[in-house]
Design an enzyme around this catalytic site. Structure first.
Site, PDB file in Angstrom:
ATOM      1  N   CYS A  17      20.783 -22.962 -45.831  1.00 56.18           N
ATOM      2  CA  CYS A  17      20.944 -21.751 -45.028  1.00 56.18           C
ATOM      3  C   CYS A  17      21.952 -20.794 -45.663  1.00 56.18           C
ATOM      4  O   CYS A  17      21.819 -19.571 -45.555  1.00 56.18           O
ATOM      5  CB  CYS A  17      21.375 -22.120 -43.612  1.00 56.18           C
ATOM      6  N   HIS A  76      26.019 -24.155 -39.853  1.00 53.24           N
ATOM      7  CA  HIS A  76      24.820 -23.378 -40.166  1.00 53.24           C
ATOM      8  C   HIS A  76      25.212 -21.933 -40.472  1.00 53.24           C
ATOM      9  O   HIS A  76      26.050 -21.351 -39.775  1.00 53.24           O
ATOM     10  CB  HIS A  76      23.850 -23.428 -38.978  1.00 53.24           C
TER      11      HIS A  76
END
Length: 1364
Positions: free
Chosen positions: A182, A485
């Site tokens: 990510c 994330h």
């Protein structure tokens, strides 16, 4: 009107039948096309006759999508092959399960494009008629929790498909997260949305002749950007980009810092772009300059250095401060705030020639065109010694004015030679009042990098009003310092709209959503505020200088350079090819294929056939796949529907040879609820048709007279048939009489059901797809008895519990069986002798033949003298073994006799004769459990794979009784479970049950009274032995028996049944179970049954005395304190209950001398407790086993050789193992034992002082960690152990030294730690790592470091030749 048969075999109109309770199919549909819909469920309940095309129409109506723009796929498989949207097959024929069972489906994109909304087929935001405020927005990490409800079509009542922002509305493509990439996706999307970077990348042209395109980072970035701009997919892969980095698949599972990636990627691009027009692109866009200066406060003299930077790191919370900075402006001000060097930190001024107070700080000389700010949210907590994340609130403006951060004095200051590397530096010194006269104003500061080729002399100073930067990218981190994330919030320069780029999901957001990334909470910014704040906050900010003359726009497709247009066309063709291949995959049926090959037996493969191929073509493909050419002709093969789990042939396909496979299989699916079988036949045979709805029944014919059960015959029946009709069907197949037939259904293991109601259907009786029945049709009176009391039930019960074992008989070594004879008391006195090495040993077959002949005459005599009823009774029970008579020693020459009465001899004749050639020629007389049911197999598998007799060391039921004292009783009944617990409960009725004594749990006390008489009634369990055939034997046939035995028999009875074949009494041999890896474990619990054994298990018999009552087998290991391997096996021995430690030591002495060459005296070794490899309590000579020392089967004990007579005389003493640590040499001394009279810390210190000459006041000690020998690296022992514990006794926290064997390290507190160079430390670290790994201890001094982020310009990392 079409007519169909009903259950009563009457024809009724099809419409009427469908109307009468037609089953319905419940479909649960999950829309995975968008981040917003991924947690929503749609429930549709349809009639089972609904076609697939109608299902698509209903789903389109419910969801608001245009039919044909989406696909439905099974949700319980990864590849999710779609259902055929044009198929007219019903849901029931397409493998949907009716009657309330949930059928899970996924609603997916079609060809990688988002479904079109029915009210907005154009798919553009402008035509939707919705403004931004009316559209639901999505920002942040995807939600993980889902609360699905099936009360309505969708969970949320406010849910609206028209509010979902599909790819066509945003116009942007997402990036697929490979695993933990990510951070990479966020940076790539930011670079793509930077017009200047994207356009410059497009202007670069790749020369394939100069470089491999796979390893070219700029080329792969160029391809990715082209796909992001032109692809119709919802998201694209980044694997080609990461491959150009030199990364393998493991890198996808490494999460890195996005700012670290930015720097590494820019370095790699600079290296790749050398000698090109783009060589200085990164510096032109992202590089700024600042001055690092020190100014003397007395004379004004200043020394300085010019540094370059690509980003500005901003502190969130200053070190030691209780409050964080509230805004980016505040953090920037702190960044350039100078510090005063005074006191001990005074600066040596070259002009004053002395130390003076000075001011040290940073000044920005100019800012880059693209300004990158890193918010330093990751910090280190020195209290907990862990990394932490600071979630404090820090605001940042949409427009940032950087003019306040340029000092007025520095506007006139010189621009030194430009630095091309952020690590390069230019140094100089000057007086502040002379600076303006020393340098030309033409070289003044440039607060923005011009992208054209104008020289520095043509640049003009920008006024501060032009130093305004606008925010266009916020890279957000959600999570902790351990992981999380990343996603990016990016503003498009085309329309000024903010978007959330969250991996493959792209959605519109607003300025309010950006403010949510400030972090923190609405409360005060206290010291602990970040602990309770949101973990989702901004981590990197990217601003662009507002300058209309420089701000570029994105290149449109029409304006692409020619080489980019060629690349677009190439990618388009590649995408079309991929689409065609995907279409082929979507139209290919993949199903398991089985075949009973005439040569290779059962074969399994996967048949991949296009849905439009006919059954005939599929049969040809399967014929080649199963390699039947030359073995069976194609005409003798056909494909049938098959259920492998139940071994059930569901149906055949007569007359459907030209039907497409897609129609036969119910469409293309990722997995099927059934398989295909390629059935073969001989040329003279005819294929039997298999009709849908039939069930498979395996019929075993039982012969009561011969007491045999035949191999199964396959019969197909219907569930709506009655028992009477079923009997007639069996009669036709077997030739038995239906009038006297008894049918028994085995529904599951040991569950036998007699079918006695004539008009009851098979479905009501419990029949399923595959069934097993036993039938008997004789004129005996057995059917008049209750089923549970009948001979039929006994035979079936025995059949279900009989297993086949392979028993390897022992090698009879010289002298072992000399002068031993096996004699039978009865009509004859002939002996079967077993000779030693001088004579030829007789084979098992010979023993069996001789024993049988000797006993036959006696058996016949008894049978002639018996009455008819007695003979019938004997016949009924002849296969059940009953052993009553004890085996006793007869004379001093060890001649052993088996004293058996006439009844026992008859039984032995029966069991032995069953293994002889007289009956073995009849295949039906082999009492083997062929075709056992699934439930039987599951029951066998449910038992432990490790023998229960070796698992527990706390139970003493492992000891065996002395069988010389009386007869061995068999199992307590015909129940299928172990009988030990029930016997124990009866034996211990009225007194407390104890599990740690051999007396009460030895396997004998609950079986026999003091006189050796059996307490319960003896039962008869089946036992039959025969020599191994060449086909069955896994060992030498001369030494192997095949034993068919009821697994409810006890080990004691099993051993007595083996006595005639082994040649000695059961107390003189041991039973070892052999596992799959050829490991052998002794089975020693006489009371336990063979229920843990299954068919074809192997058993090895070894000669040797079995344990008597109260005896335990013990493994003795030598304790070697100062050896690399401190635990060495010595001998196996036997200890008995009531024996003292001293007596056991005396018995050990000759064994140690003979087997281990250890010549010891009783006072020069000790025994002590062994727990794994840890030495524990020292056993004193007067200790008694089972009274003072708990002992169990397979017990282990340490033997420690002493250099001097034993000093441990009392249980109040404590034996501690000590080891000296010498910091000056970084070495550990040898182990020395210290005997303490009490648990006093002072006494321990005194003893240590005596053996080491360390003064008491300087002596420090610490308890070792972990298991013996408490290995620890010399690099960490000095700091990591808890030295100088403030306690007065050893048995309290944190020491807890309460037993012998504890390890204590000690040192001299005045001894300084040896100083090591970096090379010495690394070398020592390697040595310690090798040492500790060899001993099996964890190397804790070198914690696992995060894998460094690297981009390999040569295509991949170099392999370490020393690496495995």
């Amino acid at each position: 009107m079409e007519m169909v048969p009903s259950e009563e075999n009457q024809f009724v109109p099809k419409e009427i039948q469908n109307a009468a309770e037609e089953p319905r199919v419940l479909c649960i549909i999950q829309d995975i096309t968008s981040a917003k819909t991924i947690n929503e469920r749609l429930a549709i309940n349809l009639p089972a006759s609904t076609t697939l095309s109608r299902l698509y129409e209903d789903v389109a109506l419910k969801t608001g999508y245009v039919n044909g723009t989406f696909e439905l796929a099974w949700g319980n498989a990864q590849d999710m092959a779609p259902l055929d949207h044009s198929s007219e097959m019903s849901l029931l024929d397409s493998a949907f399960e009716p009657c309330g069972k949930r059928n899970f489906l996924h609603l997916t994109d079609k060809d990688g494009e988002q479904p079109q909304i029915a009210s907005d087929e154009s798919g553009t935001a402008e035509s939707s008629g919705l403004d931004d405020s009316s559209q639901e927005r999505f920002i942040g990490p995807l939600p993980r929790d889902c609360t699905a409800s099936f009360s309505g079509d969708y969970c949320s009542p406010s849910y609206s498909y028209s509010s979902i922002l599909t790819k066509s509305e945003t116009g942007y493509v997402g990036l697929v997260n490979q695993a933990m990439t990510c951070y990479l996706n966020s940076l790539l999307q930011t670079l793509f949305m930077t017009p200047e970077f994207r356009n410059a990348l497009y202007n670069w042209e790749f020369e394939e002749s100069e470089e491999d395109p796979v390893t070219s980072i700029p080329y792969q970035l160029q391809r990715l950007f082209v796909l992001l701009q032109t692809s119709k997919k919802r998201a694209i892969e980044t694997t080609d980009v990461t491959r150009s980095f030199g990364w393998d698949s493991s890198e996808a599972w490494q999460q890195h810092d996005v700012q670290e990636l930015c720097r590494v990627m820019f370095d790699a691009l600079e290296q790749k772009w050398k000698q090109t027009v783009q060589a200085d692109l990164i510096n032109q866009l992202y590089q700024g300059k600042l001055k690092d200066y020190v100014r003397c406060l007395e004379c004004g003299y200043e020394s300085w250095r010019i540094d370059t930077y690509l980003d500005i790191p901003l502190v969130i919370r200053p070190f030691g401060a209780s409050q964080a900075y509230g805004s980016v402006e505040e953090a920037l001000q702190a960044f350039i705030q100078p510090e005063t060097l005074d006191g001990p930190n005074q600066y040596f001024c070259e002009r004053c020639k002395k130390k003076c107070d000075a001011r040290k700080g940073l000044r920005f000389l100019h800012f880059p065109y693209l300004l990158t700010l890193q918010l330093k949210r990751f910090d280190f907590d020195y209290t907990t010694m862990h990394r932490i994340k600071l979630n404090d609130r820090m605001t940042f403006p949409e427009e940032l004015d950087m003019s306040p951060f340029i000092d007025v004095e520095d506007e006139k200051s010189p621009q030194t030679e430009s630095c091309t590397d952020s690590g390069a530096e230019n140094e100089g010194s000057c007086h502040s009042d002379q600076m303006s006269n020393d340098f030309s104003t033409d070289d003044c500061v440039d607060e923005g990098i011009c992208l054209d080729s104008t020289s520095s002399t043509e640049r003009v100073m920008k006024p501060k009003s032009l130093l305004t930067f606008e925010l266009f990218s916020v890279m957000v981190h959600s999570g902790s310092a351990a992981g999380g994330h990343y996603y990016a919030c990016i503003k498009s320069f085309s329309d000024g709209q903010w978007y959330s780029f969250n991996d493959q999901h792209v959605s519109k957001i607003t300025q309010d959503d950006i403010k949510k990334t400030y972090g923190g909470s609405s409360g005060s910014r206290g010291y602990y505020s970040s602990a309770f704040a949101s973990s989702t906050n901004a981590y990197m900010l990217i601003y662009r200088l507002k300058d209309a003359s420089r701000n570029a726009k994105y290149l449109s497709v029409e304006d692409f350079p020619e080489h980019i247009k060629s690349l677009v066309q190439k990618e388009k063709e590649s995408e079309e090819q991929e689409k065609r291949q995907r279409e082929i995959e979507r139209n290919t049926c993949k199903i398991k294929l089985f075949c009973m090959h005439p040569v290779k037996m059962m074969m399994e493969s996967k048949l991949e056939v296009h849905k439009d191929k006919t059954l005939t073509e599929a049969t040809q493909m399967a014929y080649k796949l199963m390699e039947l050419e030359g073995v069976v002709s194609l005409d003798c093969c056909r494909l049938v529907k098959y259920d492998e789990f139940h071994e059930y042939l569901e149906r055949s396909y007569e007359g459907e040879e030209d039907t497409p496979m897609g129609l036969l299989l119910g469409g293309v699916k990722s997995s099927y609820m059934f398989d295909l079988l390629l059935e073969t036949r001989r040329p003279e045979q005819v294929f039997q048709p298999y009709k849908p709805g039939e069930v498979m029944v395996k019929v075993h014919v039982v012969d009561l007279k011969r007491e045999t059960i035949a191999s199964p015959i396959s019969v197909r029946a219907y569930l709506n048939q009655t028992t009477t009709e079923f009997k007639q069907l069996i009669a036709q197949a077997t030739g038995l009489f239906a009038e006297t037939m008894r049918v028994v259904l085995e529904r599951c293991y040991n569950d036998l059901r007699l079918l006695y109601v004539p008009n009851k259907t098979l479905k009501a009786e419990g029949f399923f797809r595959s069934n097993k029945v036993f039938v008997e049709s004789s004129e005996s009176l057995d059917y008049q008895l209750a089923f549970a009391d009948s001979l039929l039930w006994k035979l079936l019960d025995r059949h279900g519990n009989t297993i086949r074992l392979f028993v390897l008989l022992p090698e009879q070594s010289p002298g072992t069986l000399t002068n031993r004879t096996l004699c039978q008391k009865g009509g004859t006195d002939s002996d079967v002798s077993f000779e030693g090495s001088k004579g030829n040993r007789k084979s098992v077959e010979a023993i069996l033949e001789e024993s049988t002949e000797k006993l036959k005459n006696l058996s016949l005599q008894q049978q002639q003298g018996s009455s008819t009823s007695d003979s019938q009774k004997s016949s009924d029970t002849s296969d059940f073994e009953h052993i009553e008579s004890p085996i006793q020693q007869v004379d001093s020459n060890s001649s052993l006799c088996v004293a058996a009465d006439n009844r026992e001899l008859e039984n032995r004749i029966r069991s032995m004769a069953a293994g002889n050639g007289g009956t073995s020629s009849d295949p039906e007389n082999h009492f083997v459990c062929e075709e056992r049911s699934d439930s039987e197999m599951n029951n066998d598998r449910s038992t432990s794979s490790v023998d229960s007799d070796i698992l527990s060391s706390s139970h003493s039921s492992d000891t065996l009784c002395n069988a010389d004292s009386g007869p061995i009783q068999l199992a307590n009944g015909l129940d299928s479970h172990s009988i030990t617990s029930s016997r124990r409960s009866k034996a211990h009725e009225g007194k407390k049950e104890t599990w740690d004594t051999a007396e009460e749990d030895s396997g004998t006390d609950s079986e026999y009274d003091d006189n050796g008489k059996s307490k319960g009634e003896a039962q008869y369990l089946y036992f039959r032995a025969e020599p191994c055939s060449q086909d069955d034997s896994m060992w030498d046939t001369q030494k192997c028996l095949v034993v068919h035995v009821d697994k409810r028999i006890t080990l004691a009875a099993f051993k007595q049944n083996l006595e005639p074949y082994v040649g000695v009494t059961s107390t003189q041999f041991k039973v070892f179970r052999v596992y799959a890896n050829n490991q052998e474990f002794e089975s020693i619990r006489l009371n336990e049954t063979l229920s843990s054994f299954s068919d074809d298990n192997k058993i090895t018999i070894r000669l040797g005395r079995a344990l008597k009552k109260g005896e335990y087998r013990v493994k003795v290991y030598q304790l070697l304190l100062n050896e690399p391997e401190p635990c060495k096996f010595l001998v196996d021995t036997v200890f008995a209950k009531g024996m003292t430690v001293g007596q056991s030591k005396e018995e050990l002495l000759p064994q140690l001398k003979e087997q281990c060459k250890l010549d010891l005296t009783i006072d020069r070794f000790r025994l002590r407790k062994k727990t794994w490899k840890n030495p524990g309590t020292v056993f004193l000579d007067y200790h008694v086993y089972e009274e003072d020392i708990s002992i169990s089967s397979n017990w282990e004990v340490f033997l420690e050789v002493l250099n001097e007579p034993e000093k441990m005389k009392s249980m109040s003493q404590l034996a501690v193992l000590t080891r000296r640590w010498r910091p000056a040499t970084m070495k550990l001394g040898a182990f020395q034992e210290v005997i303490l009279e009490s648990s006093s810390v002072d006494e321990l210190k005194e003893k240590l002082s005596e053996i080491s000459d360390i003064p008491l006041e300087n002596l420090e000690f610490a308890k070792g960690r972990g298991t013996f020998p408490c290995d620890i690296s010399v690099l960490e022992i000095h700091q990591d152990l808890d030295w100088n514990t403030k306690v007065s006794t050893l048995n309290v926290w944190p020491l807890y030294i309460c037993d012998d064997g504890a390890v204590v390290f000690y040192r001299n507190s005045t001894e300084e730690l040896m100083e090591l160079s970096e090379d010495e430390r690394n070398e020592l670290m390697k040595k310690e790592s090798t040492r500790l790994l060899k001993t099996g201890h964890r190397v804790s001094y070198s914690p696992r470091k995060e894998k460094a982020l690297k981009i390999y310009l040569d295509g991949g990392p170099a392999k370490d030749p020393g690496q495995d």
